[in-house]
Structure formats: structure tokens, C-alpha cells
Scaffold this active site. Sequence first.
Site, PDB file in Angstrom:
ATOM      1  N   SER A  61       0.803  -1.226   0.000  1.00  0.00           N
ATOM      2  CA  SER A  61       0.000   0.000   0.000  1.00  0.00           C
ATOM      3  C   SER A  61       0.838   1.281   0.000  1.00  0.00           C
ATOM      4  O   SER A  61       0.305   2.361  -0.270  1.00  0.00           O
ATOM      5  CB  SER A  61      -0.935   0.023   1.217  1.00  0.00           C
ATOM      6  OG  SER A  61      -0.203   0.113   2.426  1.00  0.00           O
ATOM      7  N   LYS A 102       1.234   4.616   6.920  1.00  0.00           N
ATOM      8  CA  LYS A 102       0.590   5.457   5.902  1.00  0.00           C
ATOM      9  C   LYS A 102       1.242   6.842   5.917  1.00  0.00           C
ATOM     10  O   LYS A 102       1.996   7.187   6.818  1.00  0.00           O
ATOM     11  CB  LYS A 102      -0.919   5.610   6.161  1.00  0.00           C
ATOM     12  CG  LYS A 102      -1.709   4.316   6.202  1.00  0.00           C
ATOM     13  CD  LYS A 102      -1.784   3.626   4.845  1.00  0.00           C
ATOM     14  CE  LYS A 102      -2.566   2.318   4.959  1.00  0.00           C
ATOM     15  NZ  LYS A 102      -2.503   1.534   3.701  1.00  0.00           N
TER      16      LYS A 102
END
Length: 261
Positions: A61, A102
Site C-alpha cells: 500500500s 501510511k
Amino acid sequence: MTARSTTRTASRGGDAERGPAGGRTGQRLSSLAVALGLALFLGGFAWGALVYLPYSVPTPSMEPTIGAGDRVLAQRVDGGDVRRGDVVVFEDDTWADVPVVKRVVAVGGDTVSTGRDGTLKVNGTEIDEPYLSEDGASGLNAFPEVTVPKGRLFLLGDERSGSLDSSSHLTDTANGTVSREAVRARVDAVVWPVDGMLEAPTGFEEIGALSAPGPLPTVVALALGGAVLILGGAAYGPLARLADASRTRRADAGARTGDAR
């Protein structure tokens, strides 16, 4: 006993009086180098252990910045010190039961959105994101403008089309944002494979200051410098003995040549 024999004997006696190979001064400097090297080496490792946490990133991701299976070093930071553009490690039970990595794209009070072309806007400003792949800014997770509540963060993966991030949690409480208190660390570098320090997210400079780089380069420099001093100091004795032996052989060869005459 000949004059030449007397000279050779005196010369060897002088060598014996010098003490250990390389002389006392050399031996002392060698010991000092090893001691200083140990202090730097162990100090660097201790500093690194106090400041950094290692993590393995299991998903893609965050590609291409961080690949699946990459190992990173993340600096321990307080959530209140996190700024836009930082790649952080956080824990939020509503997202997952493991640490998540993230990128922070907006902080409390900001407005944030992405268009169908994947362009990120924060407070109405288009953000240049050179860390994305050519197709990483896909509009698959496009979302309308969101206002980030105070004390919270809006986070996206760098692989926008396949990342389960704030844009995937918009229906949760607080518009998919995460509390600053959930942040455990800020990623500084990818250490395996050895990709080095993350690039500064300069696209966010227009709307606020960036976080200062962590001390990892200094930590590494201390450890490497210490290792060099340890190896150099430890090698001095054997090298000095080899040099002394070589000088002795040359002197003996010269003496024998003189006697033959």
C-alpha cells in the site's frame, strides 16, 4: 669480535630496548583508538536503539516508497510533532489489530480531497507528489472534500488504488481520520533493501513546514566511525610487527653482505 659484529649487536640491543612492536607511543595510540572506537560504536547503537523502532511492512500500500516485505526504521515521536507529508506508524483498532504505515496528508483543521484524476488538494492547494508511481494517483479512491477534526490526521497510502486508508474509512467516525495519539513513530528510512532515507515530501512546503530529518545519518556515522577505529587500532600491532620483522631481515641481509666483503 669485529667492528661490524659489534655494530650489529648494538643495533639489535637498541631494538630490544624499544619494547613492543611499533614502540610504546604507537601501542598507546593503538589502545586509545580501540577504546574510542568502542565508545563510538556502542554509543551509536545505543542511541539508535533508544530513538528508532524497526518495522516490517507486509503490504504494497506504500509502494513505490516502501515495498511489500521491506524493513524500515521509524523514529519514536510524539503524535503532536507529526506534520503533513510524514510517513507514520500508528495503531488504531478500527483499522487493524497491527501497526499500520501510511502518509499523513492533512492535519486537524485542514480540508482535503482528491479528484478523479487523483490530484490531491489540501486547503485548496494542489499538492505535488513525486513519490507516487505514474499510475499511483489513480482516481479509484477519489473522495469529496473532508474537514479534518482537531487533534486528528488524514492518511493515505502512496499506492492510492489499492490502499486501505482514510479514504476507505470515510463512513467511520471522524471521517476516517486517526487520532494523533495513535501515532507511534515516523519512518525515516528503508533499511532492507538498503534504499536509504525517505525523500522529503517537498510538495507540502507551500502549506506548512516539514518535519526535520531524524538523526539516523549521525547514528550510522558514529557506528561506522567507531568500527573503523576499532579495526585500525587492532590492526596496528600485527602490522607494526610485520614492519619490524621486515626491517630486521633487511638489516641482517646488509650485515651479511658486509661480512662477506
